[in-house]
Structure formats: C-alpha cells, structure tokens
Design a protein around this motif. Structure first.
Motif, short mmCIF file in Angstrom:
data_model
loop_
_atom_site.label_atom_id
_atom_site.label_comp_id
_atom_site.label_asym_id
_atom_site.label_seq_id
_atom_site.Cartn_x
_atom_site.Cartn_y
_atom_site.Cartn_z
N ASP A 105 0.84 -1.21 0.00
CA ASP A 105 0.00 0.00 0.00
C ASP A 105 0.88 1.25 0.00
O ASP A 105 0.57 2.24 -0.67
N GLY A 106 2.02 1.17 0.69
CA GLY A 106 2.93 2.31 0.65
C GLY A 106 3.50 2.49 -0.76
O GLY A 106 3.70 3.61 -1.23
N ASN A 116 -1.54 -5.25 -0.76
CA ASN A 116 -1.47 -5.66 0.64
C ASN A 116 -1.61 -4.41 1.51
O ASN A 116 -0.65 -3.70 1.78
N ASN A 145 -1.65 -3.21 4.57
CA ASN A 145 -1.37 -3.37 5.99
C ASN A 145 -1.31 -2.00 6.67
O ASN A 145 -0.94 -1.90 7.84
N GLN A 148 0.63 0.26 6.63
CA GLN A 148 1.93 0.77 7.04
C GLN A 148 2.93 0.68 5.91
O GLN A 148 2.86 -0.21 5.07
N ARG A 149 3.88 1.59 5.96
CA ARG A 149 5.04 1.48 5.08
C ARG A 149 6.26 1.34 5.97
O ARG A 149 6.15 0.64 6.99
N VAL A 162 0.63 4.53 6.23
CA VAL A 162 0.55 5.00 4.85
C VAL A 162 -0.37 6.24 4.78
O VAL A 162 -0.05 7.24 4.16
N LYS A 164 0.44 -5.55 9.54
CA LYS A 164 1.86 -5.74 9.26
C LYS A 164 2.51 -6.50 10.42
O LYS A 164 2.33 -6.14 11.58
MG LIG Z 1 2.30 -1.52 3.66
#
Ligand SMILES: [Mg+2]
Ligand SMILES: Cc1ncc(C[n+]2csc(CCOP(=O)(O)OP(=O)(O)O)c2C)c(N)n1
Length: 907
Positions: free
Chosen positions: A238-239, A266, A268, A270-271, A276, A400
């Motif tokens: 997603d990031g 995906n 989640n 988060q990056r 994100v 994540k």
């Molecule tokens: Mg991510």
C-alpha cells in the motif's frame, strides 16, 4: 452531482414535482431510520439502475466493507480446499520464513532481511499458490506473478517445503557470494532458474505487470502466441502506491480492458516509517482511483468473524463507524487490547457498544482483517479470475507483522525488524501451534532455531505437493524454453548501409528508420520486431512506419483518421506491430521489458526496439532500465536526437550529453555512439546475433541516433574493421603520408566526426600536422575489456602480462591523442588509464548544461568545434616540444577562440 440549488450539472429537470417527491421520501427515510439506511437505499438504487441498463456513472467509492457479500461467497465462490491443512502448511511457511531471517542475522550481524511484509501477506500468497497460479511444468507458459520484493523470505520458505531449496540455501539467505545462497529479493539476474520478475525497486513491478499483461494481448492479437489462458498477478504494497510508476499507468489497464491482470494490494496500512495514510483511508483512496480508471475493485476488509456483526448492523451504525475511522486509529487498535477496542471503536456510541456485548475482550481483540481470511481471499481471487472486460484490484486489509507477536505487529518499527529473541520465537511457535513440530528445547537460549519440513507422505506434504501438481508445478520458476524459434535476418538487409549514402546527406536516425523497415520486411525475422515509440515518431521522422507496420490497437480503428487521404496515414489495427505508447517513457520501457523477456516468459523471442528522445531515456527511466537488466532483457534501446550540440535549438532539458555516462553504469548494457550508418548497422547486426543467435547472451544494446545530416561513407574494406566497430575502436582514416609533418591521432564518436574531420584537414593544410582518424564507437566496451585484462594481469603475476586492446590499437597510431565527443568528457576519459605510456591524451566534450542555439554556436560554446580541436592538438604537440607554443597562440587567434570565454560548465 448537483450543487446546492439542486441542479445536476447541465441536465434538464423535466418534472420538478416528481423530483421533489423522490427527494422528500429520501429525507423521510434519513430522519426516521437514520442516515445509514438512506445511504443504503441510494447505493441500492444506483446498483439497480445499472442492472436495468441505465447510464449512471459509477460511484468511485463504496462503504468500508467487503465488496463480495457473504451470500455470494457462499453460493458462488465457496472455498474448495482443506482449511485446516492449508493453515498448517501456512504455519510451517511462516515459521521457516521467520527462522531464515533470524538465523541470517544471527550468523551475519546486519545482513538484513524482512519479517513483517511476508507475515502480513502469507495468506495472500498461499491462496494463490494453492488454488490459482499455474506453473509451467506441464508445458504451458504459466502465470506471471510479480511478488513484493520484501516478501521473498516467504517464497523461499515455501520452496523449502516443496523440496526445491535445502537448509544450506536457507541458511545462506542474503549471502550469495560463495554459491548456494539466496538473493535478498527477486533477482532473475542472480537466480535465473527461480525468479522471473524483479520487483524490489518499488513501483516498477506494478507498472511492468500492466505492460506485461498488455504485451500478452499484443502477442495474441498478432497471432504470435496463444496467451488467452495466461494471467498476470502483481503484489503491491500500500505504501508502494505512492510511487508515481505504481498508479501512473493503471488507466491503460482499464482502457485496454486487461481482464488477464489481477493486482493484490497488501493494505497493511503501514510502510517503512509509519502509517501510509494515518489521517485517511488508503483502501478508500485506492478504491476511488482504481474505479475511476476502469478497474474492477474488490475490497477484502473484514474477516469472517465480522460477518455476523455487519449483518446485524440494521441501521448502518457500524458501517458508518468503519467509514469514519482513519487508518491511524485502525493501526492503534491492532496494538491495543480488546477493552480498548470496545471503549474506543464501539464504545462512544452506546448502540454500537451493545452490538458487541456478547463478545469477550479477547474475542474483540482477534476480530480478524479480511486479508488474513482464507475464505474471503479465495472468493476475491475467484471473482477476479472470472471478471471479464476489466482488470481487477484486490484491496486486502492486513496487519503488518501478523502472528509475529505484540512487539512486532502493527508497530511503526515493524518493517525493519529482522531479529526475534528466543522468547519471541517460543511465542511464535505457540501462536502457530507448532508444539509438536518444533521441540521446545530446540529454542533454548544459545541454540540455533530449527526449520521445519513435513516429511513426505504426511498429509500436509501430500496436500502441498498435490496442489502444485494440479496447477502445473512449483513456482516461481524461470525457464528458457524456446517454443517459437526466431530466424535471424538475412545479411543482405544490411547491405544498403554498408555502401553509404552516395552523395546524399543522411542522419543515423534516418538510416536506422530504413533499417527498421528493412528488418520488418524480412520474411522470417520481420514479425518478431517490436518498434516502441513514446509519441515521438514524427520528431524522429518515423511516422512513415505507421501505415506500413500498423499501430497496435486492441480495438482496431473505429474512426477514419483525419489524414486518411495521405499515403502515410495514422493507421491503427488489432494486429498492428508498432507500439505507439503515448507520452510515457516509463510505460514504453515497461513494454520493452515485456518484449525483451518474452524469450523466457513465453518462449517466443521478440526483438524490441525502443526509440526514445535520448534525454528522457536513462535519465528519466534509468531504474526501469536497471530492472530490465536484472530481468535479463534482450533488445535494443535507441536514444534518438542524442548529443548535446547535435540537437540544436532545444536547450537545457533536451540536449543529452550524458546518457552514455549513465549507460556505462549498467553492466549488461552495450553502449555505442555510432558516427555512420554502417556502424549502426554492424552494431545492430552483431547485437541480433549475440542476443538471438545460437548461443544467446542476456545483454542489451544502447545506441545513440543523431539527427545531423551528412554523407554517410561506405564501410571501408580494411580487414578487421567490423571487429573494430564492435570492439569499440578502429582506424577510420590513416594520416596523410608526409614525413615532414608532425603526427597526431584524433578520435571521434558519433556526430563529432564532422568537426574532427575538418580539424584534420586544417591541421594538414595550415599547421603542419598529419592526423590519423579513429572512430571510437564504444568507450564502455574498451574500458571493460581493459579492466578485465588489468585484473587478469594482477591476479596472474607470473604470467606474461597481456595488453588491453585499446592500448594495442593506439600503439599502432602516432602522436598525441585527442578524443572528441558530443557527450561529457567522462565518456572518452573511460579509457584514459590505458593510453600508451609515451602518449598524451586530451578529451574534448560537452560538460555543462545545454543551451538553445545553432549547432555551430553550441560547438563553439562547448569547445568541440574544429578550431578547438586544432588548438588542442597543437597544444599537445607543443607540450611534447614538437611545435612552438606561439603556434598554439596563432591557432587560437586564427579560429577566433576566446581564451577568456566562460567555463561551459560554470554554475
Ligand atoms: Mg504496507
Ligand atoms: C523505489 C524504492 N524506494 C524505497 C525503497 C525502500 N523500501 C523498501 S520497503 C519500504 C516500505 C514498503 O511499504 P509497503 O509498500 O507498504 O509494503 P509492506 O512492506 O508494508 O507490504 C521502503 C520504503 C524501495 N525498496 N524502493
């Protein structure tokens, strides 16, 4: 949508009273049953309108719930596998992936690796492996799966279970040098039997996957290969969606209706550094973007345990809460306990809180996200593969670091975590229910944690192997299995270029255009040529190819083109050969990569020629070129209108004086700066043979093409000249035979030939210098050969030293050496170390920013014109004491050189 006063754009309200009635009833629903109910009704109406054929623009966003309703999941997409066995297998994979990274970092501190990406996406991959992706062992070409780079440990872990990798290889994760190692990420260059698609430079996998799916269609429409059954899958972070390349071409996939393409994002939330979209909702944002681009969007937000709650959400309160909660809060819920979730998610509204009264805190804590739910994922994948007329993106919400324990899951630092303490490993063992498989004592402090592979004959092993067997064998697997061999072009295709242009002036660009046409007419070879141009054909004078090749258009040509009366009209057709990509160098490069790896992906070698504005090649899409090198691409890149002074008028952002420097950084890229049509032809002929002949090599070629017209000389009949062209340097013209004259050696490349030849005449006529002329077609090649020789000498100190080719060649010349290029001096300086010891070496080039002006003015400005070459040559001779320094000053005056002119590269 209408604005406040009730208008719907320019549309006419034919019956305001009737309109009013509809609006009033909506108001009534909203006030009596709440906004949730009213919102539902509107959604329903819109959906129904679509069903009965009304032309209503699609909503780009839907509520924050799963796209596939439970009823459909049960009736149409019911999970056919053995849930328990698959969960076991997944636990083994999760365990091995984690142990592999942990061990790598134990043995070699700081070697890196990632736990959290795969932990969040294990189910996303497993559903594909167990139920969807077709391998190649059954003789077909299999599906193309682009795997998120940081998920590589999980892919190795599965390969280990399947017996494709052993423990030594897992132990050597990220330590490739000694052999038996595994590369950090998907790199076909390093693991050519395993990985197919490099992805870890984020954004490149996604764009490449789109053009791969499009290229599959192209092959099909051109009847080169039946690709109707092949699917392309891409896993995206997603990031990663913030990379312009990721989303930059999704409209093409929508427009081309690429229903052979599925993306799984995906989500989640988060990056690497943090959320994100802490303040927003990435899934909703992406849904809007993809729907707007014509994709089928399937959201998999909630796991099955939420089904009942959502079904009981009669007044839409829960869904409103889901819609309102930002990702930063959702991430917080993953690290907090059930009481916190009860308090902060359900709690603020007593009616919502009541909905979960029957659930314990523990149950609330474990309400799973859709991306970890096998059934939901299976339904989404199944629906995606059944979708017709549009590509599908699956937006799967995950956590994540899922299963790795409270210290890792959902934490901002999770991406970087690569170590687990023995305590954490013991917890993981319990969490994955591996009490039997992993003995407790094997995780005692000081012990290396063990891998686990179920024995052959056990249900898990049988199941795992049977699934892959049913789907055509293990994957990923890269095979080079030529099913449609290519016939090399007849050598006569090159004849016209060997004989020169007679009295007519021509450029290497026009020569190349003729060559391209000649290849494509070649009966055997022609069909494999893929010309790729990003909206610059007219600039390069290549619009003449439109009609003859046809421009590939999956829908043919639905209109009569404005220029239909012209002989060379704009001609689109479903089996068109030319890929006219529009203004996207990145997209064109992705197309090129798909074509350039078709020998492996499809067993159908194709010969792509990507002709770009040279400034917008390596500089703009250098990383895609690097990825293509990783992917073992074979083909031709052509930087047209190259040269900092050859392209006149255009100025700073157009004049390329450095693509050859950038090309010099790519190990497998053969970079040439040909001066003449016959050089261009010989390099291409050689390249075709080398890449597509009986012993093909995984290299590619970059050639500059120039737009300056001059008479193209014929290929001299000097023995060995063709080797010279290919190896990078050959004597083009000997010095005038006059013993009284001082001697000099002038090197030219590309269009610098004009000034150098003029300088040679001047030197002979006015300055008493006999200069021999050499064409330096590839300094990169000369340098690489010299480096290899130098290394060989260093490592074999007792053998007779060899001499680099460039040194030997130049030893046969005389006098100081002056090299002139239309590129930076760094290009000829590549060979400076191997100039024969008793000779001086001067390079003239175009360091600095381009300017808009005439060629003449530019060449004077950058000090690469004939006057400057004469001055440089005389100066080098003066340094040797062969001419007087006053002669240099005379030449400076004679050619009007201004010694006080500003440095061309001054800021
Ligand atoms: Mg991510
Ligand atoms: C072009 C590029 N920039 C930066 C990185 C470094 N990097 C690797 S993973 C990562 C974060 C990935 O986040 P996301 O795409 O959300 O994937 P996730 O691991 O969360 O699934 C970053 C910044 C990279 N690999 N490529």
């Amino acid at each position: 949508m209408g604005i406040d006063d009730g208008f719907v754009g320019q549309l006419y309200d034919a019956d305001p009273d009737e309109t009013r009635e509809w609006l009033d009833s909506l108001d009534a629903v909203a006030s009596e049953h709440g906004p949730g109910r009213a919102e539902y009704l509107i959604q329903r109406l819109l959906a129904h309108g679509g069903d009965i054929g009304l032309q209503i623009p699609h909503l780009v966003q839907t509520p924050y719930v799963n796209t596939i309703p439970l009823a459909d999941e049960q009736a149409r997409y019911w999970f056919p596998g053995d849930l328990d066995l698959e969960r076991r297998i997944r636990a083994f994979i999760r365990w091995n992936a984690a142990v592999m990274v942990v061990k790598a970092n134990h043995v070699a501190e700081g070697i890196g690796g990632h736990l959290a990406t795969f932990a969040s996406s294990a189910s996303l991959y497993d559903v594909g492996f167990n139920h969807f992706w077709r391998g190649k062992d059954d003789g077909n070409n299999g599906d193309s799966v682009y795997i998120q780079g940081h998920a590589a440990p999980g892919i190795y872990a599965r390969a280990y279970l399947e017996g494709r990798l052993d423990e030594i290889e897992l132990d050597n994760f990220r330590r490739e040098i000694g052999g038996n190692g595994l590369s950090s990420y998907p790199h076909p260059r390093l693991m050519p039997d395993f990985w197919e698609f490099p992805t870890v430079s984020m954004g490149l996998g996604p764009i490449n996957s789109i053009y791969q799916a499009r290229f599959n269609r192209y092959l099909h429409h051109r009847r080169l290969e039946d690709t109707s059954e092949l699917r392309v899958w891409a896993f995206v972070g997603d990031g990663e969606c913030d990379e312009p390349e990721t989303l930059g071409s999704i409209a093409l996939a929508g427009r081309e209706r690429l229903d052979n393409l599925t993306w799984v994002i995906n989500c989640n939330l988060q990056r690497l550094d943090g959320p994100v979209r802490g303040n927003g909702k990435i899934i909703q944002e992406l849904e809007g973007v993809f729907r707007g681009a014509g994709w089928n969007v399937i959201k998999v937000v909630w796991g099955s345990a939420w089904d009942e709650l959502i079904e009981n959400d009669h007044d839409g309160l829960l869904v409103r809460k889901m819609n309102e909660t930002v990702d930063g809060e959702f991430q917080r819920f993953t690290v907090e306990d059930g009481a916190y979730i009860r308090e902060h998610f359900f709690g603020p509204d007593p009616r919502l809180r009541k909905m979960v009264d029957h659930l314990s805190d523990e149950e609330l804590r474990w309400l799973p996200r859709g991306g970890h739910d096998y059934r939901k994922l299976y339904a989404a994948y199944k629906a995606a593969t059944e979708q017709r007329g549009a590509p599908t993106v699956i937006l799967a919400k995950t956590i994540k670091g899922w299963t790795l324990g409270a210290d890792v899951e959902g934490r901002n630092a999770t991406h970087q975590i690569k170590k687990l303490s023995n305590k954490q490993l013991r917890d993981l063992r319990l969490r994955l229910h591996l009490e039997e498989e992993i003995p407790e004592e094997s995780l005692a402090d000081g012990q290396e944690p063990p891998y686990y592979r179920p024995a052959e004959g056990t249900p898990a092993h049988e199941y795992l192997m049977a699934r892959r067997q049913a789907l055509g064998g293990s994957m990923p697997k890269r095979v080079v299995r030529t099913t449609s061999p290519l016939t090399l072009p007849d050598d006569s295709v090159f004849d016209e270029f060997r004989s020169g242009s007679g009295k007519k002036a021509a450029s290497t660009t026009t020569a190349f255009t003729r060559m391209l046409r000649a290849f494509s007419r070649d009966p055997g070879f022609g069909r494999r040529v893929v010309p790729i141009i990003p909206d610059e054909a007219r600039t390069f004078g290549m619009d003449s190819l439109f009609k003859e090749f046809g421009i590939y258009a999956s829908e043919g040509q639905k209109y009569e083109p404005v220029d239909h009366k012209l002989l060379l009209s704009y001609h689109e057709s479903i089996d068109g050969q030319l890929l006219e990509e529009g203004i996207t160098e990145a997209g064109s490069m992705a197309s090129w990569t798909a074509a350039a790896t078709s020998y492996a992906t499809h067993g159908v070698p194709m010969v792509p020629f990507f002709i770009f504005y040279s400034m917008f090649g390596f500089q703009r899409v250098g990383d895609l070129i690097w990825a293509a090198a990783d992917a073992r691409a074979r083909g031709f890149l052509l930087g047209a209108t190259a040269g900092r002074t050859t392209l006149m008028g255009e100025g700073l952002q157009h004049q390329d004086g450095h693509s050859l420097v950038l090309a010099s950084t790519v190990p497998v890229c053969e970079a040439y700066d040909p001066a003449f049509a016959y050089e261009t032809a010989e390099v291409i002929r050689h390249g075709i043979e080398r890449m597509y002949g009986p012993e093909p090599e995984d290299v590619f070629y970059y050639l500059t093409l120039h737009n300056e017209n001059y008479v193209m000389p014929a290929l001299p009949d000097t023995p060995g000249i063709v080797d010279g062209i290919i190896e990078g340097l050959y004597r083009w013209q000997p010095a005038p035979k006059d013993k009284a004259l001082a001697k000099a050696t002038l090197l030219f490349s590309g269009p610098a030939q004009g000034a150098v030849r003029e300088a040679a005449s001047e030197l002979a006529a006015r300055w008493g210098v006999a200069a021999e002329l050499w064409s330096a077609t590839s300094y990169k090649r000369l340098r690489e050969e010299a480096l290899a020789v130098e290394r060989g000498n260093r490592l074999h100190p007792q053998q007779k030293p060899r001499t680099p080719r460039v040194t030997t060649l130049l030893e046969s010349s005389a006098g100081p050496i002056v090299a002139t290029t239309d590129f930076l001096r760094a290009v000829p300086d590549q060979i400076a170390r191997w100039i024969p010891a008793d000779r001086s070496y001067t390079s003239l080039g175009t360091d600095g920013f381009g300017r808009s002006d005439t060629r003449e003015a530019l060449r004077r400005f950058f000090e690469v014109d004939a006057g400057h070459i004469v001055v440089a040559t005389l100066h080098a001779l003066a340094e040797e004491g062969q001419v007087k320094r006053s002669r240099v000053a005379e030449a400076i005056a004679a050619y009007g050189v201004d010694p006080e002119a500003a440095l061309p590269w001054a800021p």
